[in-house]
Design a protein around this motif. Structure first.
Motif, short mmCIF file in Angstrom:
data_model
loop_
_atom_site.label_atom_id
_atom_site.label_comp_id
_atom_site.label_asym_id
_atom_site.label_seq_id
_atom_site.Cartn_x
_atom_site.Cartn_y
_atom_site.Cartn_z
N LEU A 1 -3.73 0.30 11.11
CA LEU A 1 -4.11 -1.00 11.87
C LEU A 1 -3.39 -1.47 13.26
O LEU A 1 -4.16 -1.89 14.06
N ARG B 1 -5.27 -1.96 16.48
CA ARG B 1 -5.00 -3.03 17.40
C ARG B 1 -4.89 -2.71 18.68
O ARG B 1 -5.28 -3.19 19.72
N VAL C 1 -8.97 -6.09 14.13
CA VAL C 1 -8.02 -5.88 12.92
C VAL C 1 -8.18 -7.03 12.06
O VAL C 1 -8.34 -6.80 10.62
N GLN D 1 -9.85 -6.44 8.54
CA GLN D 1 -8.91 -6.53 7.29
C GLN D 1 -9.39 -7.74 6.31
O GLN D 1 -9.12 -7.68 5.04
N ALA E 1 -2.58 -7.12 8.21
CA ALA E 1 -3.27 -7.22 9.55
C ALA E 1 -2.32 -7.91 10.74
O ALA E 1 -2.65 -7.97 11.67
#
Length: 126
Positions: free
Chosen positions: A18, A22, A30, A34, A60
């Protein structure tokens, strides 16, 4: 021992992935992805899986990992799970090798490892 290793390293692997997302696509992507993972987690096998849904949202969170660190953590977590967990401890092939990798197994990776680990622990104490 391999189940415990997966339960500990899968969240690190996913958080690192993640962090890379990002960096590539931004924080909004993200959090949206998530949130969908958390909803999928909650719907997987309720009511037991409801307990796992909220903690997956924490993955996240922006941990401030630079791309190089995130990539090293991601590769390291996978290498440890496959090399140590499957290679040294269990001496089995990962399910990715033995079975066709399914879309949901990628996104519900943390749930799958936590659920198996917790249900396995429950059986030990009965």
């Amino acid at each position: 021992a391999n189940l415990a290793l997966h339960a500990a390293l899968s969240p690190i692997e996913w958080a690192a992935a993640l962090a890379l997302v990002r960096w590539l696509a931004g924080g909004r992507v993200v959090w949206i992805s998530q949130t969908l993972v958390a909803l999928g987690t909650a719907a997987a096998r309720p009511p037991k899986t409801w307990l796992f849904a909220a903690p997956t949202l924490l993955l996240a969170t922006d941990l401030g990992w630079r791309p190089a660190k995130a990539a090293l953590l991601w590769v390291g977590a996978i290498a440890a799970q496959v090399g140590v967990g499957h290679g040294l401890l269990d001496r089995t092939a990962p399910s990715v090798v033995e079975a066709q990798l399914r879309f949901q197994s990628i996104f519900l990776n943390v749930l799958i490892t936590w659920d198996v680990s917790f249900s396995h622990a429950d059986e030990q104490f009965r």
